[in-house]
Design a protein around this motif. Sequence first.
Motif, PDB file in Angstrom:
ATOM      1  N   ALA A 120      16.790   5.165  26.035  1.00 25.81           N
ATOM      2  CA  ALA A 120      17.459   3.903  25.681  1.00 25.81           C
ATOM      3  C   ALA A 120      16.773   3.293  24.475  1.00 25.81           C
ATOM      4  CB  ALA A 120      17.384   2.938  26.854  1.00 25.81           C
ATOM      5  N   LYS A 121      17.391   2.271  23.944  1.00 24.20           N
ATOM      6  CA  LYS A 121      16.716   1.496  22.903  1.00 24.20           C
ATOM      7  C   LYS A 121      15.580   0.748  23.586  1.00 24.20           C
ATOM      8  CE  LYS A 121      20.053   1.571  19.533  1.00 24.20           C
ATOM      9  NZ  LYS A 121      19.802   1.973  18.195  1.00 24.20           N
ATOM     10  N   VAL A 122      14.412   0.846  23.020  1.00 28.81           N
ATOM     11  CA  VAL A 122      13.239   0.288  23.671  1.00 28.81           C
ATOM     12  C   VAL A 122      12.736  -0.946  22.914  1.00 28.81           C
ATOM     13  CG1 VAL A 122      11.620   1.785  22.419  1.00 28.81           C
ATOM     14  CG2 VAL A 122      10.968   0.874  24.623  1.00 28.81           C
ATOM     15  N   LEU A 123      12.304  -1.932  23.678  1.00 29.95           N
ATOM     16  CA  LEU A 123      11.594  -3.084  23.139  1.00 29.95           C
ATOM     17  C   LEU A 123      10.120  -2.845  23.430  1.00 29.95           C
ATOM     18  CD1 LEU A 123      13.749  -6.103  24.324  1.00 29.95           C
ATOM     19  CD2 LEU A 123      13.413  -5.338  21.991  1.00 29.95           C
ATOM     20  N   ALA A 124       9.302  -2.781  22.415  1.00 27.91           N
ATOM     21  CA  ALA A 124       7.875  -2.526  22.588  1.00 27.91           C
ATOM     22  C   ALA A 124       7.089  -3.577  21.824  1.00 27.91           C
ATOM     23  CB  ALA A 124       7.528  -1.125  22.094  1.00 27.91           C
ATOM     24  N   ARG A 125       6.121  -4.176  22.488  1.00 35.19           N
ATOM     25  CA  ARG A 125       5.304  -5.215  21.883  1.00 35.19           C
ATOM     26  C   ARG A 125       3.849  -5.047  22.299  1.00 35.19           C
ATOM     27  NH1 ARG A 125       9.387  -5.469  19.574  1.00 35.19           N
ATOM     28  NH2 ARG A 125      10.703  -7.257  19.148  1.00 35.19           N
ATOM     29  N   GLU A 126       2.969  -5.597  21.454  1.00 33.74           N
ATOM     30  CA  GLU A 126       1.543  -5.645  21.736  1.00 33.74           C
ATOM     31  C   GLU A 126       1.059  -7.076  21.545  1.00 33.74           C
ATOM     32  OE1 GLU A 126      -1.665  -2.788  20.360  1.00 33.74           O
ATOM     33  OE2 GLU A 126       0.070  -2.060  19.250  1.00 33.74           O
ATOM     34  N   LEU A 127      -0.037  -7.387  22.161  1.00 36.35           N
ATOM     35  CA  LEU A 127      -0.707  -8.667  21.968  1.00 36.35           C
ATOM     36  C   LEU A 127      -2.068  -8.376  21.356  1.00 36.35           C
ATOM     37  CD1 LEU A 127      -1.088 -11.803  22.612  1.00 36.35           C
ATOM     38  CD2 LEU A 127      -2.253 -10.985  24.654  1.00 36.35           C
ATOM     39  N   ALA A 128      -2.457  -9.152  20.362  1.00 38.74           N
ATOM     40  CA  ALA A 128      -3.775  -8.987  19.755  1.00 38.74           C
ATOM     41  C   ALA A 128      -4.451 -10.341  19.619  1.00 38.74           C
ATOM     42  CB  ALA A 128      -3.651  -8.336  18.380  1.00 38.74           C
ATOM     43  N   LEU A 129      -5.758 -10.336  19.805  1.00 39.88           N
ATOM     44  CA  LEU A 129      -6.598 -11.491  19.517  1.00 39.88           C
ATOM     45  C   LEU A 129      -7.457 -11.102  18.329  1.00 39.88           C
ATOM     46  CD1 LEU A 129      -7.680 -12.458  23.139  1.00 39.88           C
ATOM     47  CD2 LEU A 129      -5.972 -13.598  21.711  1.00 39.88           C
ATOM     48  N   ILE A 130      -7.409 -11.906  17.260  1.00 39.45           N
ATOM     49  CA  ILE A 130      -8.072 -11.569  16.006  1.00 39.45           C
ATOM     50  C   ILE A 130      -9.016 -12.699  15.621  1.00 39.45           C
ATOM     51  CG2 ILE A 130      -7.702 -11.029  13.563  1.00 39.45           C
ATOM     52  CD1 ILE A 130      -4.692 -10.668  15.569  1.00 39.45           C
ATOM     53  N   LYS A 131     -10.311 -12.375  15.486  1.00 41.12           N
ATOM     54  CA  LYS A 131     -11.311 -13.379  15.111  1.00 41.12           C
ATOM     55  C   LYS A 131     -11.612 -13.249  13.620  1.00 41.12           C
ATOM     56  CE  LYS A 131     -14.779 -14.056  17.845  1.00 41.12           C
ATOM     57  NZ  LYS A 131     -16.075 -13.898  18.548  1.00 41.12           N
ATOM     58  N   VAL A 132     -11.482 -14.388  12.921  1.00 42.76           N
ATOM     59  CA  VAL A 132     -11.710 -14.432  11.478  1.00 42.76           C
ATOM     60  C   VAL A 132     -12.719 -15.538  11.178  1.00 42.76           C
ATOM     61  CG1 VAL A 132     -10.633 -14.765   9.214  1.00 42.76           C
ATOM     62  CG2 VAL A 132      -9.357 -13.631  11.045  1.00 42.76           C
ATOM     63  N   LYS A 133     -13.761 -15.187  10.433  1.00 40.80           N
ATOM     64  CA  LYS A 133     -14.804 -16.140  10.039  1.00 40.80           C
ATOM     65  C   LYS A 133     -14.596 -16.471   8.570  1.00 40.80           C
ATOM     66  CE  LYS A 133     -19.820 -16.367   9.679  1.00 40.80           C
ATOM     67  NZ  LYS A 133     -21.070 -15.631   9.906  1.00 40.80           N
ATOM     68  N   GLY A 134     -14.645 -17.735   8.232  1.00 40.93           N
ATOM     69  CA  GLY A 134     -14.473 -18.073   6.829  1.00 40.93           C
ATOM     70  C   GLY A 134     -14.575 -19.558   6.559  1.00 40.93           C
ATOM     71  N   LYS A 135     -14.815 -19.842   5.304  1.00 42.03           N
ATOM     72  CA  LYS A 135     -14.901 -21.231   4.842  1.00 42.03           C
ATOM     73  C   LYS A 135     -14.116 -21.359   3.548  1.00 42.03           C
ATOM     74  CE  LYS A 135     -19.332 -22.251   6.908  1.00 42.03           C
ATOM     75  NZ  LYS A 135     -20.616 -22.899   6.777  1.00 42.03           N
ATOM     76  N   GLY A 136     -13.784 -22.571   3.212  1.00 41.79           N
ATOM     77  CA  GLY A 136     -13.140 -22.855   1.933  1.00 41.79           C
ATOM     78  C   GLY A 136     -11.777 -22.205   1.781  1.00 41.79           C
ATOM     79  N   GLU A 137     -11.573 -21.600   0.614  1.00 40.92           N
ATOM     80  CA  GLU A 137     -10.273 -21.015   0.277  1.00 40.92           C
ATOM     81  C   GLU A 137      -9.887 -19.863   1.212  1.00 40.92           C
ATOM     82  OE1 GLU A 137      -6.694 -20.882  -1.350  1.00 40.92           O
ATOM     83  OE2 GLU A 137      -8.191 -22.397  -1.856  1.00 40.92           O
ATOM     84  N   ALA A 138     -10.866 -19.067   1.645  1.00 38.76           N
ATOM     85  CA  ALA A 138     -10.568 -17.957   2.561  1.00 38.76           C
ATOM     86  C   ALA A 138     -10.025 -18.496   3.890  1.00 38.76           C
ATOM     87  CB  ALA A 138     -11.806 -17.100   2.797  1.00 38.76           C
ATOM     88  N   ARG A 139     -10.571 -19.592   4.326  1.00 39.29           N
ATOM     89  CA  ARG A 139     -10.121 -20.220   5.586  1.00 39.29           C
ATOM     90  C   ARG A 139      -8.681 -20.715   5.450  1.00 39.29           C
ATOM     91  NH1 ARG A 139     -12.765 -22.271  10.055  1.00 39.29           N
ATOM     92  NH2 ARG A 139     -11.923 -24.175  10.949  1.00 39.29           N
ATOM     93  N   VAL A 140      -8.380 -21.348   4.351  1.00 37.49           N
ATOM     94  CA  VAL A 140      -7.029 -21.854   4.096  1.00 37.49           C
ATOM     95  C   VAL A 140      -6.039 -20.698   4.010  1.00 37.49           C
ATOM     96  CG1 VAL A 140      -5.580 -23.085   2.423  1.00 37.49           C
ATOM     97  CG2 VAL A 140      -7.864 -23.951   2.974  1.00 37.49           C
ATOM     98  N   GLU A 141      -6.426 -19.628   3.310  1.00 32.99           N
ATOM     99  CA  GLU A 141      -5.554 -18.456   3.173  1.00 32.99           C
ATOM    100  C   GLU A 141      -5.309 -17.780   4.523  1.00 32.99           C
ATOM    101  OE1 GLU A 141      -3.173 -15.582   1.147  1.00 32.99           O
ATOM    102  OE2 GLU A 141      -3.719 -17.665   0.824  1.00 32.99           O
ATOM    103  N   ALA A 142      -6.330 -17.696   5.365  1.00 32.27           N
ATOM    104  CA  ALA A 142      -6.176 -17.104   6.703  1.00 32.27           C
ATOM    105  C   ALA A 142      -5.169 -17.915   7.523  1.00 32.27           C
ATOM    106  CB  ALA A 142      -7.520 -17.032   7.419  1.00 32.27           C
ATOM    107  N   LEU A 143      -5.245 -19.235   7.451  1.00 29.64           N
ATOM    108  CA  LEU A 143      -4.297 -20.090   8.170  1.00 29.64           C
ATOM    109  C   LEU A 143      -2.875 -19.939   7.616  1.00 29.64           C
ATOM    110  CD1 LEU A 143      -6.363 -23.349   8.715  1.00 29.64           C
ATOM    111  CD2 LEU A 143      -5.384 -21.866  10.485  1.00 29.64           C
ATOM    112  N   ARG A 144      -2.760 -19.821   6.315  1.00 34.20           N
ATOM    113  CA  ARG A 144      -1.446 -19.650   5.687  1.00 34.20           C
ATOM    114  C   ARG A 144      -0.806 -18.331   6.128  1.00 34.20           C
ATOM    115  NH1 ARG A 144       1.094 -17.196   1.947  1.00 34.20           N
ATOM    116  NH2 ARG A 144      -0.663 -16.032   1.120  1.00 34.20           N
ATOM    117  N   LEU A 145      -1.582 -17.261   6.101  1.00 39.09           N
ATOM    118  CA  LEU A 145      -1.060 -15.956   6.529  1.00 39.09           C
ATOM    119  C   LEU A 145      -0.727 -15.943   8.024  1.00 39.09           C
ATOM    120  CD1 LEU A 145      -3.361 -13.580   4.478  1.00 39.09           C
ATOM    121  CD2 LEU A 145      -0.878 -13.809   4.263  1.00 39.09           C
ATOM    122  N   ALA A 146      -1.559 -16.603   8.804  1.00 40.74           N
ATOM    123  CA  ALA A 146      -1.295 -16.681  10.245  1.00 40.74           C
ATOM    124  C   ALA A 146       0.042 -17.365  10.496  1.00 40.74           C
ATOM    125  CB  ALA A 146      -2.419 -17.426  10.954  1.00 40.74           C
ATOM    126  N   ASP A 147       0.316 -18.413   9.744  1.00 40.48           N
ATOM    127  CA  ASP A 147       1.589 -19.113   9.879  1.00 40.48           C
ATOM    128  C   ASP A 147       2.748 -18.201   9.491  1.00 40.48           C
ATOM    129  OD1 ASP A 147       3.144 -21.533  10.381  1.00 40.48           O
ATOM    130  OD2 ASP A 147       3.472 -21.566   8.210  1.00 40.48           O
TER     131      ASP A 147
END
Length: 178
Positions: free
Chosen positions: A96-123
Amino acid sequence: MNTSHYPSAYIHQAPETHTLSVIVDNEPGVLARVVGLFSGRGYNIESLTVSETEHEAHVSRITIVTTGTPMVIEQIKNQLARLVPVHRVVDLTVSAKVLARELALIKVKGKGEARVEALRLADAFRARVVDANTESFVFELTGKGDKIDEFVALMRPLGLVEYSRTGVAAIARGPDAM
């Protein structure tokens, strides 16, 4: 597929990835027997998820993602079906057509612009912040495996610390049970 009447003739079959759903009795040793079948025959398990699905009946569902030639996949399904505590083996990839999903927990350390970019990509990926402090975030992301792979790759240069994945959970589309 090339076939030959000569047993020694080489027949090339390309490896395929299949998602198998195995309904088993929830009792000690069942998972070890299933995994032992794979390791004893040299088959690889790419993803393995197990959970009790019918508490009153003590039945569990094992979702296995594996790769092999069509002949190897058929062997795996047949050998799984012969195990005593196994009720059903369904190849969701072909049935049959299958629905397949995964769950991931991803830890990211950062400050300044890297932190803002991580939040933007997460969104953009619809990842949810489940933990945050002044130095790091933990994102929760659900989706297909390639979506998670892509998100992790984008987080590497931004300060990826570590990540954990659940493995594939899969179910057939439509109103019928497997």
